[in-house]
Design a protein around this motif. Structure first.
Motif, PDB file in Angstrom:
ATOM      1  N   SER A  87       0.800  -1.364  -0.072  1.00  0.00           N
ATOM      2  CA  SER A  87       0.075  -0.063   0.078  1.00  0.00           C
ATOM      3  C   SER A  87       0.814   1.301   0.084  1.00  0.00           C
ATOM      4  CB  SER A  87      -0.921  -0.035   1.187  1.00  0.00           C
ATOM      5  OG  SER A  87      -1.171  -1.140   1.736  1.00  0.00           O
ATOM      6  N   TYR A  88       0.424   2.208  -0.557  1.00  0.00           N
ATOM      7  CA  TYR A  88       1.152   3.471  -0.764  1.00  0.00           C
ATOM      8  C   TYR A  88       0.046   4.410  -0.142  1.00  0.00           C
ATOM      9  CZ  TYR A  88       2.559   7.876  -2.624  1.00  0.00           C
ATOM     10  OH  TYR A  88       3.056   9.278  -2.817  1.00  0.00           O
ATOM     11  N   VAL A 141      11.221  12.744   1.902  1.00  0.00           N
ATOM     12  CA  VAL A 141      11.329  11.660   0.708  1.00  0.00           C
ATOM     13  C   VAL A 141      11.263  10.249   1.827  1.00  0.00           C
ATOM     14  CG1 VAL A 141      11.953  10.065  -1.055  1.00  0.00           C
ATOM     15  CG2 VAL A 141      11.683  12.680  -1.106  1.00  0.00           C
ATOM     16  N   ALA A 142      10.509   9.135   1.390  1.00  0.00           N
ATOM     17  CA  ALA A 142      10.894   7.872   2.100  1.00  0.00           C
ATOM     18  C   ALA A 142      11.966   7.137   1.397  1.00  0.00           C
ATOM     19  CB  ALA A 142       9.597   7.088   2.194  1.00  0.00           C
ATOM     20  N   VAL A 143      13.061   6.862   1.765  1.00  0.00           N
ATOM     21  CA  VAL A 143      13.989   6.460   0.846  1.00  0.00           C
ATOM     22  C   VAL A 143      14.297   4.831   1.259  1.00  0.00           C
ATOM     23  CG1 VAL A 143      16.609   6.456   0.149  1.00  0.00           C
ATOM     24  CG2 VAL A 143      15.499   8.558   0.783  1.00  0.00           C
ATOM     25  N   ILE A 144      14.337   4.077   0.314  1.00  0.00           N
ATOM     26  CA  ILE A 144      14.704   2.562   0.452  1.00  0.00           C
ATOM     27  C   ILE A 144      15.829   2.441  -0.327  1.00  0.00           C
ATOM     28  CG2 ILE A 144      13.930   0.122  -0.006  1.00  0.00           C
ATOM     29  CD1 ILE A 144      11.126   1.098  -0.038  1.00  0.00           C
ATOM     30  N   PHE A 145      16.877   2.077   0.747  1.00  0.00           N
ATOM     31  CA  PHE A 145      18.415   1.825   0.003  1.00  0.00           C
ATOM     32  C   PHE A 145      18.816   0.396   0.278  1.00  0.00           C
ATOM     33  CE2 PHE A 145      22.845   2.403   0.933  1.00  0.00           C
ATOM     34  CZ  PHE A 145      23.257   2.841  -0.065  1.00  0.00           C
ATOM     35  N   VAL A 146      19.099  -0.281  -0.835  1.00  0.00           N
ATOM     36  CA  VAL A 146      19.543  -1.384  -0.993  1.00  0.00           C
ATOM     37  C   VAL A 146      20.994  -1.573  -0.983  1.00  0.00           C
ATOM     38  CG1 VAL A 146      19.601  -3.596  -2.078  1.00  0.00           C
ATOM     39  CG2 VAL A 146      17.555  -2.612  -1.655  1.00  0.00           C
ATOM     40  N   GLU A 152      15.729  10.904 -11.290  1.00  0.00           N
ATOM     41  CA  GLU A 152      14.756  10.354 -10.481  1.00  0.00           C
ATOM     42  C   GLU A 152      14.326  11.464  -9.665  1.00  0.00           C
ATOM     43  OE1 GLU A 152      12.776   7.600 -11.221  1.00  0.00           O
ATOM     44  OE2 GLU A 152      14.092   7.430 -12.893  1.00  0.00           O
ATOM     45  N   ILE A 153      15.309  12.135  -9.082  1.00  0.00           N
ATOM     46  CA  ILE A 153      14.832  13.182  -7.988  1.00  0.00           C
ATOM     47  C   ILE A 153      14.232  14.146  -8.722  1.00  0.00           C
ATOM     48  CG2 ILE A 153      16.078  14.762  -6.553  1.00  0.00           C
ATOM     49  CD1 ILE A 153      18.244  12.752  -6.089  1.00  0.00           C
ATOM     50  N   ALA A 154      14.136  14.566 -10.003  1.00  0.00           N
ATOM     51  CA  ALA A 154      13.781  15.658 -10.517  1.00  0.00           C
ATOM     52  C   ALA A 154      12.276  15.527 -10.614  1.00  0.00           C
ATOM     53  CB  ALA A 154      14.312  15.689 -12.115  1.00  0.00           C
ATOM     54  N   SER A 155      11.685  14.387 -10.859  1.00  0.00           N
ATOM     55  CA  SER A 155      10.256  14.200 -10.832  1.00  0.00           C
ATOM     56  C   SER A 155       9.530  14.358  -9.185  1.00  0.00           C
ATOM     57  CB  SER A 155       9.932  12.524 -11.346  1.00  0.00           C
ATOM     58  OG  SER A 155      10.329  11.808 -10.368  1.00  0.00           O
ATOM     59  N   GLU A 192       3.845   7.607 -11.597  1.00  0.00           N
ATOM     60  CA  GLU A 192       3.339   9.097 -11.580  1.00  0.00           C
ATOM     61  C   GLU A 192       2.688   9.166 -10.415  1.00  0.00           C
ATOM     62  OE1 GLU A 192       0.861   9.919 -15.127  1.00  0.00           O
ATOM     63  OE2 GLU A 192       2.815   9.824 -16.076  1.00  0.00           O
ATOM     64  N   LEU A 193       2.529   8.237  -9.327  1.00  0.00           N
ATOM     65  CA  LEU A 193       2.133   8.500  -8.251  1.00  0.00           C
ATOM     66  C   LEU A 193       3.068   9.305  -7.232  1.00  0.00           C
ATOM     67  CD1 LEU A 193       0.124   5.450  -6.910  1.00  0.00           C
ATOM     68  CD2 LEU A 193      -0.748   7.544  -7.305  1.00  0.00           C
ATOM     69  N   GLY A 194       4.522   8.997  -7.731  1.00  0.00           N
ATOM     70  CA  GLY A 194       5.612   9.556  -6.793  1.00  0.00           C
ATOM     71  C   GLY A 194       6.454   8.563  -6.405  1.00  0.00           C
TER      72      GLY A 194
END
Lengths: 508, 358
Positions: free
Chosen positions: A314-315, A456-461, A419-422, A335-337
């Motif tokens: 879920s977003y 921003v929620a960052v997920i960093f692998v 990616e950040i630009a959006s 497009e949801l971000g």
């Protein structure tokens, strides 16, 4: 130094590829029975130099001496005859054959597998390798494959071993094991050259360090008499801060909620099993795990690129509305971000198109927009490309340059920049700094932290545990596609994470 | 003395042009030597024959231009597929099925409908038939990831066999084994002649060149084709439906081939035979590659191929050599042109002898 004998001498080595000078004026001595680390940023010519020793390339100028004799190494075969063996970053093994078959592959003379196995076992016992000779390569873990590669060069009688980033794919425990074996080989009088990015490993294993910068040899140091800061400064050519920032998360709220996610591959094998976690805004969630433990599938499932067996993602939008992402296509999700900046092993395989220039690559996300239904609008992407080049200090001749010509760090900046630009609300990065040098890595960490501060929620692998531990607020450890545990990044230590990576829950 | 080979950076276009010109001159030189040794004629007269074969008379010039147009349309048709790295080598079959469809409209509808209606139906039907011939391998590729080289190639044989079958059904007179000129009395379904009978294909080819250039370079579709061709993973990642693009592009590719077939039957030959495409579906693959998939450059590459082909057959006749000699000449030219790519991508260095004295 008088008691040492020189095993390898390089004199004024030069190698160019087209207009690119990969190595220039490299003069270096390597002694018998020592472990030498070869250190340098990306594109500083470490691998090229070693490839010239192992007969893959031939120097344009300069001379190589092996045990005092001037030699011309024209092929890997020549190199073997001189006792030089290289273990490449990408293994060169045949999957459907057993370890023993791979080891003796290509050798001349009568094939006698039984006799060969006896000899292989002798080598293994001598140096402390553990390898099952009858196991097929495709059944092996990365570390086992690496062992086979090393035994293979030893079996061919190598006296000088070159290891190209051997620890990049190993867990801390496996790295320790490898180092133990390397020390055994060293005391047996073998010469070992190890290419690595990781400074603490340099300190742990090597006797001396040779540093390359932009293809040129800039100096050598005795490991015992130097430290990480000095090595980095020499490598980069100026002083660099080695601390990664970790700002406190600001007002974290739930953004992505994953529940009971399971993914199976084409063969029906579970790649993810019942994975649940939440990612919060303004926070970096690190994901640790041995490579291939479901990291890729997890990110792709969230981005809509992966077929999901069961579970939900879920977003939760900043305004509180909830959207289910499973079943949506990548375009709607983006497009949801929810933004995925993925760096696969072949950097340009996903996310960017190597043959396109910077501007066209900027367009990948946005080319459907624009006034006309039929024609593309190239003005906005060009502008974006210029901004990214300027703000992220991408070094490129122009925005019309195909991205494949850029170095790894710059390619990554282009990708992350786009990616950040959006202005995403969720940013997922996989192996964001894989193969990047220290300088570029820190730029990327800064960018990611910047996003975190923006909520921003960052997920960093990631794969470097030191970095994960310094950067992440929380760390999710994957083990064989299952969640082994979620721990606080501020209190966790490397040993615990290492154990959790190899065994679910982490208890020994 | 030893050599080693290294990759070079992109060569400026002037130098690259120079290399190509040298390659063509060398090829021409070799051809001259070959002609001289075989026939004893002086090389100048050989080249005169080549030129006169292609542009010797007004009529010859028109025919050369007309052949050039058809070759160009087929090469253009294959280009979007190639850019997508979909190896459509079924151009021959797609042209043939277009031809056959045009012929069938002429035969079955020629005396039933007004001429304008017949022609409109012919245009739609032949383009649709070509598109269908492209659609089938694309669908298989999209659904089951079959190898398109094999499936497009096999579709060629189906088209040839269909033409062979209908040749027997519609043969005139019975037992002759050929269809002959269709509607030679009423001229029903013959495409209108503008200026002369060779002019229409030329106009169509020019229109195709311009539109394809714009389509590939400036449209969203063209952009999608490039992305899919370069990396399907990237395409999926940005939400491009790869299967949809593959099918859409092959419809276009096949449809344009069908158009070439229509021109061959409706505009030029007014009949259909199994060899009406004359291997152009395959030669066009080379034309497209030589032009590096650039529609504008393709005008020149197809000119070169057609010019050589027509010139060579003239040489063959005037020197009393048989047809195969023109193939040999075209082969020599292609060998040099393709061979010179090596010198554009790589350079050869002389290595100083690395002796033991260092």
């Amino acid at each position: 130094m008088s008691e040492k004998t020189t095993a390898v001498s390089l004199r004024d080595i030069k190698k160019t590829f087209g207009p690119v000078v990969a190595n220039e004026n490299v003069t270096l001595d390597i002694y018998k029975g020592e472990i030498l680390s070869l250190l340098g940023e990306n594109g500083s010519g470490k691998t090229t130099l070693m490839n010239m020793l192992s007969g893959i390339y031939h120097p344009d100028e300069g001379q190589i001496f092996i045990n005092g004799e001037a030699v011309s190494i024209r092929s890997p075969h020549d190199a073997f005859n001189l006792g030089i063996g290289m273990v490449h970053q990408h293994f060169k093994l045949i999957d459907v054959m057993t370890a023993a078959e791979n080891i003796i592959l290509g050798l001349e003379g009568k094939l006698n597998l039984k006799e060969a196995k006896v000899r292989i076992n002798e080598i293994c016992d001598k140096y402390g390798f553990e390898v099952d000779l009858d196991k097929k390569i495709y059944d092996m873990s990365v570390s086992e494959k690496q062992t086979v590669e090393i035994v293979k060069v030893l079996y061919r009688g190598a006296q000088i071993l070159i290891l190209d980033e051997p620890t990049a794919v190993l867990t801390p425990q496996e790295t320790e094991k490898l180092f133990a074996v390397m020390r055994n080989m060293k005391s047996d009088g073998k010469t070992i050259i190890i290419i690595t990015h990781k400074l603490h490993e340099v300190e742990a294993i090597s006797d001396r360090v040779a540093i390359l910068r932009k293809g040129a040899f800039v100096g050598e140091l005795e490991t015992a008499k130097t430290n990480a800061q000095e090595m980095t400064d020499m490598m980069v050519g100026r002083s660099v801060s080695l601390n990664i920032d970790r700002p406190e998360p600001v007002n974290p709220t739930e953004r992505i909620k994953v529940e009971g996610l399971s993914v199976r591959d084409q063969d029906g094998v579970y790649k993810l099993k019942d994975v649940s976690f939440t990612a919060r805004s303004g926070e970096i969630l690190g994901i640790a795990g041995i490579s291939g433990c479901g990291q890729k599938e997890l990110l792709e499932a969230i981005a809509g690129l992966q077929r999901v067996e069961t579970g939900s993602v879920s977003y939760i939008a900043p305004d509180g509305s909830v959207e289910e992402l499973i079943g949506k296509n990548p375009r709607d999700i983006a497009e949801l971000g929810v933004s995925l900046s993925f760096v696969p092993e072949d950097r340009l395989g996903m996310g960017l198109v190597g043959n396109m220039d910077l501007a066209d690559n900027m367009m990948l996300r946005s080319f459907r927009h624009g006034k006309s239904r039929f024609f593309t609008d190239r003005k906005a992407p060009r502008k974006l490309a210029k901004t990214v080049v300027k703000e992220l200090k991408v070094s490129t001749p122009s925005i019309e340059t195909p991205v494949r010509r850029l170095s790894g760090g710059n390619v990554q900046k282009v990708l992350v920049g786009r990616e950040i630009a959006s202005s995403p609300t969720v940013l997922m990065t996989a192996y964001a700094v894989r193969g990047l040098d220290i300088n570029s890595s820190y730029t990327i960490y800064d960018l990611i932290n910047q996003q975190k501060k923006n909520g921003v929620a960052v997920i960093f692998v990631g794969e470097d545990l030191d970095v994960l531990l310094e950067l992440s607020d929380r760390i999710l450890v994957l083990c064989g596609g299952e969640v082994s545990g979620i721990i606080d990044g501020r209190t966790a230590d490397k040993q615990t994470v290492g154990m959790m990576m190899t065994k679910k829950g982490g208890e020994a | 003395m030893k050599f080693h080979i290294s990759k070079r950076d992109a060569l400026p276009w002037q130098k690259s042009l120079f290399v190509h010109v040298v390659a063509i001159l060398l090829a021409v030189g070799l051809i001259a030597v070959l002609c001289m040794t075989l026939t004893g004629q002086d090389p100048l007269s050989v080249f005169e024959s080549i030129f006169s074969g292609a542009f010797g008379t007004t009529r010859r010039s028109w025919v050369t231009l007309q052949e050039l147009s058809i070759m160009l349309i087929i090469a253009l048709a294959l280009t979007p597929a190639f850019k997508m790295q979909f190896w459509n080598i079924g151009g021959e079959g797609q042209v043939l099925i277009g031809s056959l469809t045009a012929a069938s409209c002429m035969i079955t509808l020629g005396d039933k409908l007004p001429n304008a209606a017949v022609i409109i139906i012919m245009i739609i039907a032949s383009i649709a038939a070509g598109a269908f011939w492209g659609f089938v391998p694309a669908l298989f590729k999209a659904l089951w990831n079959t190898n398109e080289t094999l499936s497009t190639l096999m579709m060629n044989y189906i088209a040839t066999q269909l033409v062979a079958f209908f040749t027997i059904v519609w043969e005139v007179p019975k037992g002759s084994g050929k269809i002959g000129i269709i509607n030679s009395d009423t001229m029903a379904g013959w495409l209108p002649q503008i200026v002369n009978q060779h002019f229409l294909p030329i106009v169509v080819a020019l229109l195709c060149t311009a539109s394809l250039f714009v389509y590939l370079k400036y449209t969203k579709h063209g952009y999608e084709i490039t992305v899919v061709g370069e990396s399907q993973n990237t395409a999926r990642y940005v939400g491009i439906k790869v299967e949809k693009v593959v099918i859409r592009t092959m419809l276009l590719s096949g449809g344009m081939c069908g158009l070439a077939g229509l021109l061959l039957t409706g505009g030029i030959n007014h009949t259909v035979t199994t060899t009406i495409a004359g291997g152009m579906g395959f030669t066009a693959v080379m034309v497209s590659w030589l032009a590096k998939f650039n529609p504008i450059t393709m005008v020149f590459t197809s000119l070169l191929i057609v010019f050589m082909d027509r010139g060579a057959s003239e040489v063959a006749t005037s020197c009393g050599l048989n047809e195969s000699f023109s193939d040999i000449m075209t082969g020599i030219i292609l060998f040099f042109i393709i061979g010179c790519e090596f010198f554009i991508r790589y350079k050869i260095n002389r290595t100083k002898k690395s002796g033991k004295e260092a």
